[in-house]
Design a protein around this motif. Structure first.
Motif, short mmCIF file in Angstrom:
data_model
loop_
_atom_site.label_atom_id
_atom_site.label_comp_id
_atom_site.label_asym_id
_atom_site.label_seq_id
_atom_site.Cartn_x
_atom_site.Cartn_y
_atom_site.Cartn_z
N VAL A 142 -3.53 -16.15 6.99
CA VAL A 142 -3.78 -17.14 8.03
C VAL A 142 -4.84 -18.15 7.59
O VAL A 142 -4.86 -19.29 8.06
CB VAL A 142 -4.21 -16.43 9.34
N ILE A 143 -5.72 -17.77 6.66
CA ILE A 143 -6.73 -18.71 6.18
C ILE A 143 -6.05 -19.92 5.53
O ILE A 143 -6.55 -21.04 5.60
CB ILE A 143 -7.69 -18.00 5.19
N GLY A 144 -4.92 -19.69 4.91
CA GLY A 144 -4.19 -20.79 4.28
C GLY A 144 -3.68 -21.82 5.27
O GLY A 144 -3.30 -22.92 4.87
N ARG A 145 -3.67 -21.49 6.56
CA ARG A 145 -3.20 -22.44 7.58
C ARG A 145 -4.36 -23.20 8.22
O ARG A 145 -4.13 -24.01 9.12
CB ARG A 145 -2.41 -21.68 8.66
N LEU A 146 -5.58 -22.94 7.78
CA LEU A 146 -6.74 -23.68 8.30
C LEU A 146 -6.89 -24.97 7.50
O LEU A 146 -7.74 -25.11 6.64
CB LEU A 146 -8.01 -22.82 8.20
N THR A 147 -6.06 -25.93 7.82
CA THR A 147 -5.93 -27.12 6.98
C THR A 147 -7.13 -28.06 7.05
O THR A 147 -7.26 -28.94 6.20
CB THR A 147 -4.67 -27.90 7.38
N SER A 148 -8.02 -27.90 8.05
CA SER A 148 -9.20 -28.75 8.13
C SER A 148 -10.39 -28.14 7.41
O SER A 148 -11.46 -28.76 7.35
CB SER A 148 -9.58 -29.00 9.60
N LEU A 149 -10.23 -26.94 6.85
CA LEU A 149 -11.34 -26.23 6.23
C LEU A 149 -11.89 -27.01 5.04
O LEU A 149 -11.15 -27.43 4.15
CB LEU A 149 -10.86 -24.85 5.77
N ARG A 150 -13.23 -27.21 5.05
CA ARG A 150 -13.88 -27.95 3.97
C ARG A 150 -14.83 -27.06 3.16
O ARG A 150 -15.13 -27.38 2.01
CB ARG A 150 -14.65 -29.14 4.56
N THR A 151 -15.32 -25.98 3.78
CA THR A 151 -16.20 -25.04 3.07
C THR A 151 -15.74 -23.63 3.34
O THR A 151 -15.57 -23.23 4.50
CB THR A 151 -17.67 -25.20 3.53
N LEU A 152 -15.53 -22.85 2.29
CA LEU A 152 -15.15 -21.43 2.40
C LEU A 152 -16.17 -20.61 1.63
O LEU A 152 -16.35 -20.80 0.43
CB LEU A 152 -13.73 -21.21 1.84
N TYR A 153 -16.82 -19.68 2.34
CA TYR A 153 -17.87 -18.85 1.77
C TYR A 153 -17.43 -17.40 1.87
O TYR A 153 -17.35 -16.84 2.97
CB TYR A 153 -19.18 -19.10 2.53
N ILE A 154 -17.11 -16.78 0.74
CA ILE A 154 -16.64 -15.40 0.68
C ILE A 154 -17.74 -14.55 0.07
O ILE A 154 -18.20 -14.83 -1.05
CB ILE A 154 -15.36 -15.28 -0.18
N THR A 155 -18.18 -13.48 0.76
CA THR A 155 -19.28 -12.68 0.24
C THR A 155 -19.12 -11.21 0.59
O THR A 155 -18.57 -10.86 1.64
CB THR A 155 -20.64 -13.19 0.79
N ALA A 156 -19.60 -10.37 -0.34
CA ALA A 156 -19.68 -8.92 -0.13
C ALA A 156 -18.34 -8.30 0.28
O ALA A 156 -18.30 -7.39 1.10
CB ALA A 156 -20.76 -8.61 0.91
N CYS A 157 -17.27 -8.79 -0.29
CA CYS A 157 -15.94 -8.21 -0.04
C CYS A 157 -15.67 -7.20 -1.17
O CYS A 157 -15.12 -7.56 -2.22
CB CYS A 157 -14.87 -9.30 -0.01
N LYS A 158 -16.07 -5.97 -0.97
CA LYS A 158 -16.08 -5.00 -2.07
C LYS A 158 -14.69 -4.57 -2.52
O LYS A 158 -14.52 -4.04 -3.61
CB LYS A 158 -16.92 -3.78 -1.69
N TYR A 159 -13.65 -4.78 -1.70
CA TYR A 159 -12.30 -4.40 -2.08
C TYR A 159 -11.46 -5.61 -2.54
O TYR A 159 -10.33 -5.43 -3.00
CB TYR A 159 -11.58 -3.71 -0.92
N LEU A 160 -12.00 -6.80 -2.39
CA LEU A 160 -11.21 -8.00 -2.67
C LEU A 160 -10.88 -8.11 -4.16
O LEU A 160 -11.77 -8.02 -5.02
CB LEU A 160 -11.99 -9.25 -2.22
N ILE A 161 -9.60 -8.29 -4.48
CA ILE A 161 -9.13 -8.43 -5.85
C ILE A 161 -8.77 -9.88 -6.15
O ILE A 161 -9.10 -10.41 -7.22
CB ILE A 161 -7.92 -7.51 -6.12
N SER A 162 -8.10 -10.54 -5.21
CA SER A 162 -7.71 -11.93 -5.40
C SER A 162 -7.54 -12.59 -4.04
O SER A 162 -7.57 -11.94 -3.01
CB SER A 162 -6.40 -12.03 -6.19
N PHE A 163 -7.34 -13.90 -4.06
CA PHE A 163 -7.14 -14.63 -2.82
C PHE A 163 -5.82 -14.28 -2.16
O PHE A 163 -5.70 -14.29 -0.95
CB PHE A 163 -7.18 -16.14 -3.09
N GLY A 164 -4.80 -13.98 -2.95
CA GLY A 164 -3.47 -13.75 -2.40
C GLY A 164 -2.66 -15.03 -2.36
O GLY A 164 -3.20 -16.14 -2.42
N GLU A 165 -1.36 -14.89 -2.23
CA GLU A 165 -0.46 -16.04 -2.30
C GLU A 165 -0.67 -17.02 -1.16
O GLU A 165 -0.50 -18.22 -1.32
CB GLU A 165 0.99 -15.55 -2.30
#
Length: 814
Positions: free
Chosen positions: A624-647
């Motif tokens: 659903v983040i991919g549908r936030l078309t007005s997003l100008r800043t994305l801050y990703i932190t402390a995601c200990k299981y995150l491997i990739s952004f995904g398709e």
């Protein structure tokens, strides 16, 4: 208007467009912390969709409000009136926001009554409180002016010695030998507005020796819009004595090269600015200079500017700082110093104010102001600080007041603060091609220059700063009508509060009830949970129940900023769907909310969301983040299981800033974000940057801190013509910089810290002529870069500012 005609509906839509997105052309009012009110009669709009402005007294309204703001300190009735008026304007703004999303016709019909009410209140208050009309600087934009090269020398007194000094510099040989390809060098005349930079340039340009020795003398008035095509056309026209109209840049550059080849050129660029993308940039200057270099050796460019940064960007051979004696100001200044009582902060802030205006009458008004007669109250606000605040441009005042929400001694980061200002509408562009983030950074620098902010670190596109405790007290005092902060809670009867900050203690895990001070505030636009050490908070800090979250979503429908950072939300693995109803939300912070696994499927409905901070318990980011078309800043932190952004999150068309912090298992950064200009990666050691990131190009800022990379990724070359700042830190396996590093010709700042195996620079480092600052800390490189004797010194000796292990060893200032 029960069945509005096409023309009427078009008029309504134009009204909304003007109100919401065209500062300076609004038809009713604009309320961004400090009010701007304009009036139009119904006849202007009801049957005519052309742009016809009424004579309802806009400038009178603005001026009255400015005067009221300053006089309220001595009249509490005036303070109350001003607060109520502002509250009405906020309410109208809320109605307009609601209309924008739901197209409710009845609210448009009520606007005329609201306008008449406000106009009546202002007219009555003007008489009641003896308010005067004042002028206002809304955008702080430099007004364009056109100059010419003629001067009648006998009319100019006291500049002869300075003219001779610059003429001498014109005839100095700056050509260093066969390997030097630069035929053109730059002489910069710097100084404040009104000191006579243009006049001095005219005297030099018309000097007999200069006229005799330079075959071509060209004068171009630049101003704040460094339009490369316009300037090229004017230079070609002057060089060939022919007018050009619709010729392409390619055609004009060919004509220019033919006209300049082998001729000794003196080009004067008068009044050059570097304000964001419309001003001069490294790319614009390099492109123009490459065309000028076909001129004969010894050709010169004289540039007049107020900003030293312009001279640094253009790589000056000589900078002449224009000064002027003001004997009368010395006595006035001494009187002001006495009134400051020896307080350094007061002297700094007033000095920052007075240096911008050398008019004797202005200094006298500051010295004789009634504010000095006010006793320093229990709030500790110094009269000198009040004077400096009153002198701030109107558009900076709400930005400054907003900072009262944060605790004292807080380290502000421009990348975090500017989106919060943008969400409130404090950052406004008068030109469509200006990015709001760039304007917000300019606001911060202006507040720094006036000593309201104290810079901790300046990284070209990012600034970290603090606020002195006394200045913080001033922010609180100016914000009390609309803000409930960690440091100031208003009385229970207050209903005007729009912005709230809450401490971790007030939301401690052993409390089951909501903070009582939130109960009366139904019109909140901002909820922040700032903390001095938020990056190191233990995960158990926060509330165990969900009442706070439910209240934020259900009661505060006007929210534009919602910060839920560091709340454990123990039983919530998915945010409630109701959060999607906050359609005005522009900033959502879910940092260190480590239990969240899912975001609502309808979160794409948050079409206004520009800034998202997220900690999520998943291997891939939710699609659903991919549908936030007005997003100008994305801050990703402390995601200990995150491997990739995904398709689903590979493409965000408007994303400008991407920050990834402490994602220890992230392996791939596969994305195609065409608008991305800032990328920061901290402590993601297993992230393989050499095999991912191919879709990233056009970066202006790149930070890689805490990485196992062994060499810089090849895709960095895709940003060779844009990258301005590069930071490398704790890259312990990095042993060398690639040979293609010399292609980063737009690089202005390079910082290398704690790279324990990086031992030397590539051979082509001397080609980075735009590099203005180089810092090396705790690296083997420091030994090789010692002045004069280091093996790599000759590669970096051209850099104006060099810092080795925290010590400045070379700078333009020295």
């Amino acid at each position: 208007m029960h069945s509005p005609s096409v023309d009427h509906m078009a008029a309504v839509m134009r009204i909304l467009a003007y109100l919401k997105s065209a500062p300076g052309k609004g038809i009713l009012y604009e309320c961004h912390g400090h009010m701007r009110i304009e009036g139009f009669t119904d006849g202007d709009w009801a049957g005519d969709v052309t742009d016809r402005r009424s004579t309802s007294g806009y400038f009178t309204f603005v001026g009255v409000l400015l005067d009221a703001e300053e006089k309220q300190r001595k009249d509490h009735l005036l303070t109350d009136w001003l607060g109520k008026l502002k509250d009405v304007c906020y309410d109208i703004d809320d109605v307009l926001d609601e209309f924008e999303f739901q197209k409710l016709r009845m609210q448009v019909l009520s606007l005329g009554t609201a306008s008449n009410t406000i106009k009546g209140k202002i007219a009555a208050a003007k008489a009641q409180f003896n308010l005067a009309e004042r002028s206002a600087d809304w955008h702080g934009m430099h007004m364009e002016r056109e100059t010419h090269s003629f001067v009648h020398a006998p009319d100019v007194i006291g500049r002869e010695s300075e003219k001779k000094e610059i003429v001498v510099q014109l005839f100095k040989d700056t050509h260093t030998g066969p390997g030097d390809e630069e035929n053109v060098s730059v002489i910069s005349i710097n100084g404040l507005g009104g000191l006579g930079k243009t006049t001095l340039a005219k005297l030099v340009n018309n000097d007999n020796m200069v006229v005799t020795n330079f075959e071509l003398r060209i004068w171009v008035s630049v101003s704040d819009d460094f339009d490369s095509k316009r300037l090229l056309r004017e230079i070609v026209t002057a060089a060939t004595s022919q007018k050009y109209g619709d010729e392409s840049i390619e055609q004009m550059q060919m004509k220019l090269r033919r006209a300049l080849t082998g001729k000794k050129l003196l080009l004067v660029l008068d009044d050059v600015w570097d304000k964001g993308p419309m001003g001069i940039t490294v790319k614009k200057w390099i492109d123009l200079k490459s065309l000028l270099n076909v001129a004969a050796c010894g050709s010169k460019v004289i540039v007049t500017t107020r900003n030293e940064s312009v001279a640094l960007l253009m790589g000056y051979a000589h900078m002449h700082l224009l000064k002027q004696n003001h004997p009368n100001l010395m006595k006035i200044g001494e009187d002001i110093v006495k009134k400051c009582g020896g307080v350094p902060l007061a002297l700094y802030t007033l000095g920052g104010l007075l240096c911008l205006n050398k008019d004797e009458r202005y200094w006298s008004r500051v010295r004789d102001s009634d504010i000095w007669k006010l006793e320093q109250g229990s709030d500790g606000i110094l009269p000198a600080l009040m004077l400096s605040y009153d002198a701030l441009p109107v558009y900076l005042k709400p930005c400054f007041a907003f900072c009262s929400l944060f605790p004292k001694d807080y380290i502000f980061r421009s990348s975090e603060l500017i989106p919060l200002w943008m969400a409130q509408g404090f950052v406004q562009s008068s030109r469509g091609y200006q990015e709001l983030e760039d304007i917000g950074l300019d606001y911060i620098r202006k507040l720094c220059s006036r000593y309201f902010f104290q810079i901790e670190e300046d990284n070209v596109l990012f600034v970290w700063f603090r606020i002195h405790d006394l200045v913080h007290d001033l922010a609180i005092s100016t914000a009390q009508l609309e803000y409930s902060s960690l440091n100031f809670r208003p009385g229970e009867s207050s209903t005007m509060i729009r912005h709230v900050s809450i401490s971790q203690k007030e939301l401690s895990k052993d409390k089951e009830e909501d903070p009582e001070f939130l109960l009366p505030f139904e019109k909140l636009r901002t909820i922040l949970i700032p903390d001095l050490n938020s990056e190191y908070l233990p995960t158990e800090v926060g509330v165990n129940n969900q009442s706070f979250l439910k209240r934020c979503i259900s009661m505060f429908n006007c929210l534009q900023v919602l910060d839920l950072s560091n709340l454990t939300l123990k039983w919530i693995k998915k945010l409630p769907d109701s959060i999607c109803k906050l359609q005005r939300l522009q900033t959502l912070l879910l940092i260190n909310c480590g239990k969240i696994k899912e975001l609502p499927e309808n979160m794409g409905n948050l079409i206004s969301l520009r800034y998202l901070g997220l900690t999520i318990n998943q291997r891939h980011l939710p699609e659903v983040i991919g549908r936030l078309t007005s997003l100008r800043t994305l801050y990703i932190t402390a995601c200990k299981y995150l491997i990739s952004f995904g398709e689903g999150v590979r493409t965000l068309p408007n994303l400008r800033t991407l920050i990834i912090v402490n994602c220890q298992n992230m392996k791939s950064l596969s994305c195609n974000m065409t608008a991305l200009v800032n990328l920061a990666i901290y402590n993601c050691r297993v992230l393989d940057l050499t095999r991912s990131g191919e879709g990233i190009r056009g970066l202006q800022s790149l930070w890689i801190v805490g990485s196992n990379l062994e060499e810089l990724p090849h895709w960095h070359q895709e940003s060779a013509n844009t990258l301005k700042t590069l930071h490398l830190g704790y890259c312990t396996y990095l042993e060398f910089l690639p040979e293609w590093f010399e292609n980063l010709t737009f690089l202005q700042q390079l910082k290398i810290r704690n790279c324990s195996h990086l031992s030397d620079f590539p051979k082509g480092m001397h080609r980075l002529t735009a590099l203005r600052e180089l810092e090396i800390y705790n690296c083997p490189l420091t030994r090789r870069c010692r002045p004069e004797e280091g093996e790599d010194w000759h590669k970096i000796a051209h850099v104006p500012k060099i810092i080795l292990n925290g010590r400045i060893i070379s700078s333009a200032a020295n």
